[in-house]
Scaffold this motif. Structure first.
Motif, mmCIF file in Angstrom:
data_model
loop_
_atom_site.group_PDB
_atom_site.id
_atom_site.type_symbol
_atom_site.label_atom_id
_atom_site.label_comp_id
_atom_site.label_asym_id
_atom_site.label_seq_id
_atom_site.Cartn_x
_atom_site.Cartn_y
_atom_site.Cartn_z
ATOM 1 N N GLY A 95 9.082 12.046 15.405
ATOM 2 C CA GLY A 95 9.582 13.305 15.952
ATOM 3 C C GLY A 95 10.600 14.006 15.082
ATOM 4 N N GLY A 96 10.776 13.557 13.831
ATOM 5 C CA GLY A 96 11.746 14.185 12.953
ATOM 6 C C GLY A 96 11.239 15.494 12.382
ATOM 7 N N GLU A 97 12.179 16.343 11.948
ATOM 8 C CA GLU A 97 11.856 17.651 11.378
ATOM 9 C C GLU A 97 10.929 18.448 12.307
ATOM 10 O OE1 GLU A 97 13.435 18.721 8.753
ATOM 11 O OE2 GLU A 97 14.393 16.780 8.386
ATOM 12 N N THR A 98 11.191 18.323 13.609
ATOM 13 C CA THR A 98 10.345 18.934 14.640
ATOM 14 C C THR A 98 11.227 19.535 15.726
ATOM 15 O OG1 THR A 98 8.593 17.308 14.249
ATOM 16 C CG2 THR A 98 8.527 18.502 16.337
ATOM 17 N N ARG A 99 10.908 20.729 16.155
ATOM 18 C CA ARG A 99 11.646 21.335 17.259
ATOM 19 C C ARG A 99 11.449 20.527 18.542
ATOM 20 N NH1 ARG A 99 10.235 27.789 16.333
ATOM 21 N NH2 ARG A 99 11.375 28.010 14.342
ATOM 22 N N GLU A 100 12.406 20.644 19.408
ATOM 23 C CA GLU A 100 12.423 19.829 20.626
ATOM 24 C C GLU A 100 11.170 20.030 21.474
ATOM 25 O OE1 GLU A 100 15.225 19.210 24.620
ATOM 26 O OE2 GLU A 100 15.977 20.315 22.883
ATOM 27 N N ALA A 101 10.487 18.897 21.771
ATOM 28 C CA ALA A 101 9.412 18.830 22.761
ATOM 29 C C ALA A 101 8.177 19.667 22.427
ATOM 30 C CB ALA A 101 9.934 19.211 24.149
ATOM 31 N N VAL A 102 7.920 19.962 21.134
ATOM 32 C CA VAL A 102 6.767 20.792 20.809
ATOM 33 C C VAL A 102 5.560 19.982 20.334
ATOM 34 C CG1 VAL A 102 8.147 22.843 20.284
ATOM 35 C CG2 VAL A 102 7.555 21.238 18.435
ATOM 36 N N THR A 103 5.713 18.684 20.100
ATOM 37 C CA THR A 103 4.575 17.818 19.791
ATOM 38 C C THR A 103 4.665 16.559 20.639
ATOM 39 O OG1 THR A 103 5.584 16.457 18.045
ATOM 40 C CG2 THR A 103 4.641 18.586 17.382
ATOM 41 N N HIS A 104 3.512 15.909 20.859
ATOM 42 C CA HIS A 104 3.533 14.675 21.637
ATOM 43 C C HIS A 104 4.275 13.575 20.885
ATOM 44 C CE1 HIS A 104 0.138 13.891 18.975
ATOM 45 N NE2 HIS A 104 0.027 12.659 19.416
ATOM 46 N N TRP A 105 4.284 13.644 19.529
ATOM 47 C CA TRP A 105 5.034 12.642 18.777
ATOM 48 C C TRP A 105 6.522 12.745 19.087
ATOM 49 C CZ3 TRP A 105 1.981 14.713 14.075
ATOM 50 C CH2 TRP A 105 0.699 14.135 14.060
ATOM 51 N N TRP A 106 7.048 13.935 19.172
ATOM 52 C CA TRP A 106 8.455 14.119 19.517
ATOM 53 C C TRP A 106 8.736 13.530 20.903
ATOM 54 C CZ3 TRP A 106 11.748 15.815 23.146
ATOM 55 C CH2 TRP A 106 13.053 16.110 22.774
ATOM 56 N N VAL A 107 7.848 13.812 21.856
ATOM 57 C CA VAL A 107 8.032 13.319 23.220
ATOM 58 C C VAL A 107 7.966 11.794 23.263
ATOM 59 C CG1 VAL A 107 7.028 13.275 25.540
ATOM 60 C CG2 VAL A 107 7.227 15.439 24.296
ATOM 61 N N PHE A 108 6.972 11.195 22.584
ATOM 62 C CA PHE A 108 6.850 9.743 22.577
ATOM 63 C C PHE A 108 8.145 9.098 22.080
ATOM 64 C CE2 PHE A 108 1.937 9.171 22.175
ATOM 65 C CZ PHE A 108 1.781 9.815 23.388
ATOM 66 N N ARG A 109 8.710 9.650 20.998
ATOM 67 C CA ARG A 109 9.951 9.084 20.443
ATOM 68 C C ARG A 109 11.115 9.292 21.405
ATOM 69 N NH1 ARG A 109 13.970 7.325 19.843
ATOM 70 N NH2 ARG A 109 15.179 6.809 17.964
ATOM 71 N N ALA A 110 11.223 10.480 21.973
ATOM 72 C CA ALA A 110 12.337 10.767 22.873
ATOM 73 C C ALA A 110 12.288 9.910 24.128
ATOM 74 C CB ALA A 110 12.329 12.248 23.250
ATOM 75 N N MET A 111 11.095 9.550 24.567
ATOM 76 C CA MET A 111 10.939 8.762 25.789
ATOM 77 C C MET A 111 10.888 7.249 25.517
ATOM 78 S SD MET A 111 10.980 10.846 28.360
ATOM 79 C CE MET A 111 12.246 11.705 27.401
ATOM 80 N N SER A 112 11.219 6.838 24.308
ATOM 81 C CA SER A 112 11.223 5.411 23.965
ATOM 82 C C SER A 112 12.621 4.993 23.549
ATOM 83 C CB SER A 112 10.246 5.133 22.809
ATOM 84 O OG SER A 112 8.919 5.437 23.179
ATOM 85 N N ASN A 113 13.122 3.944 24.194
ATOM 86 C CA ASN A 113 14.446 3.460 23.811
ATOM 87 C C ASN A 113 14.375 2.213 22.935
ATOM 88 O OD1 ASN A 113 13.655 1.630 25.727
ATOM 89 N ND2 ASN A 113 15.330 2.020 27.164
ATOM 90 N N LYS A 114 13.148 1.749 22.648
ATOM 91 C CA LYS A 114 12.963 0.641 21.713
ATOM 92 C C LYS A 114 11.936 1.074 20.679
ATOM 93 C CE LYS A 114 12.114 -4.312 21.323
ATOM 94 N NZ LYS A 114 11.839 -5.574 22.068
ATOM 95 N N ILE A 115 12.380 1.199 19.443
ATOM 96 C CA ILE A 115 11.512 1.656 18.361
ATOM 97 C C ILE A 115 11.380 0.523 17.352
ATOM 98 C CG2 ILE A 115 11.096 3.425 16.630
ATOM 99 C CD1 ILE A 115 11.321 4.493 19.493
ATOM 100 N N HIS A 116 10.209 -0.065 17.274
ATOM 101 C CA HIS A 116 9.986 -1.115 16.293
ATOM 102 C C HIS A 116 9.947 -0.513 14.885
ATOM 103 C CE1 HIS A 116 9.217 -4.439 19.043
ATOM 104 N NE2 HIS A 116 8.519 -3.599 19.791
ATOM 105 N N GLU A 117 10.325 -1.313 13.920
ATOM 106 C CA GLU A 117 10.299 -0.855 12.543
ATOM 107 C C GLU A 117 8.870 -0.499 12.138
ATOM 108 O OE1 GLU A 117 11.543 -2.520 8.089
ATOM 109 O OE2 GLU A 117 12.123 -3.614 9.904
ATOM 110 N N THR A 118 8.712 0.629 11.476
ATOM 111 C CA THR A 118 7.388 1.057 11.017
ATOM 112 C C THR A 118 6.784 -0.018 10.115
ATOM 113 O OG1 THR A 118 8.029 3.369 11.121
ATOM 114 C CG2 THR A 118 6.121 2.838 9.741
ATOM 115 N N THR A 119 5.488 -0.275 10.334
ATOM 116 C CA THR A 119 4.797 -1.260 9.512
ATOM 117 C C THR A 119 3.719 -0.564 8.687
ATOM 118 O OG1 THR A 119 3.686 -3.423 9.555
ATOM 119 C CG2 THR A 119 3.066 -1.856 11.265
#
Length: 212
Positions: A95-119
């Motif tokens: 959800g980086g470099e993205t305006r608030e709530a305009v993509t589902h990726w932004w929403v998925f990140r905002a609604m997750s409080n546990k983010i595993h390290e990217t693999t």
């Protein structure tokens, strides 16, 4: 913001019934939401970083509806991506470099409080949008297949679409039947559940509507 754009074919599946209630602003079929998305970039860039031809995936789970939060998320980027491509895709998927709530990726990140390290892993993704078939393999992590929904009355393929004119993920999605198994850190054991094929046309300012 860094200017970016991704045009891609995506396939996703979750634990809901074929008529995924989330698309209709209702609660998930079984109360919780868990699934994944995989995609292949047809054309893409992040600033001057070219992303054409790369694959990505996201695995996710929420204890309730997505909008209630407390989710867990895992991003996967194809291992053949170079360092700049890896960081670019990781930024967008989180959800980086993205305006608030305009993509589902932004929403998925905002609604997750546990983010595993990217693999970074090999990702195999084959899809036929018209046939509603797909095969996904992420080494050591996930396997999924999709097929058309079969009518129990006629035994023939049943074609159905979901149309979301103002959607932040897709405009039109072809719906299929999907079966998926995934291991740590997000477990999936799904048989004949909701499958979704759709085009993605995203930028940091939101969905590009001219395609719709």
């Amino acid at each position: 913001m860094i200017e970016w754009r991704i045009d891609a074919l995506a396939f996703s599946s979750c634990n809901c019934a074929y008529n995924c209630p989330c698309q209709f602003e209702l609660r998930p079929t079984h109360g919780d939401c868990r699934g994944f998305e995989v995609g292949r970039i047809e054309r893409g860039h992040f600033g001057d970083v070219i992303l054409d031809g790369l694959h990505w995936a996201i695995l996710y789970e929420w204890p309730g509806a997505i909008f209630e939060g407390n989710g867990t998320m895992q991003a996967v980027v194809e291992e053949r991506a170079d360092e700049r491509q890896r960081r670019a895709l990781e930024t967008v998927l989180h959800g980086g470099e993205t305006r608030e709530a305009v993509t589902h990726w932004w929403v998925f990140r905002a609604m997750s409080n546990k983010i595993h390290e990217t693999t970074f892993k090999p990702i195999e993704f084959e899809a036929d949008l018209d046939a509603r078939t797909a095969r996904v393999a992420i080494a050591g992590m996930l396997e999924s297949v999709a097929r058309p929904i079969i009518s129990p009355a006629t035994g023939e393929p049943h074609r159905i679409r979901i149309d979301l004119p103002a959607g932040i993920e897709f405009a039109v999605a072809e719906i299929a039947s999907a079966s998926t198994k995934a291991s740590d850190p997000i477990l999936l054991d799904l048989e004949d559940t909701y499958g979704q094929f759709n085009a993605i046309h995203h930028t940091g300012r939101g969905v590009v509507r001219q395609y719709m």
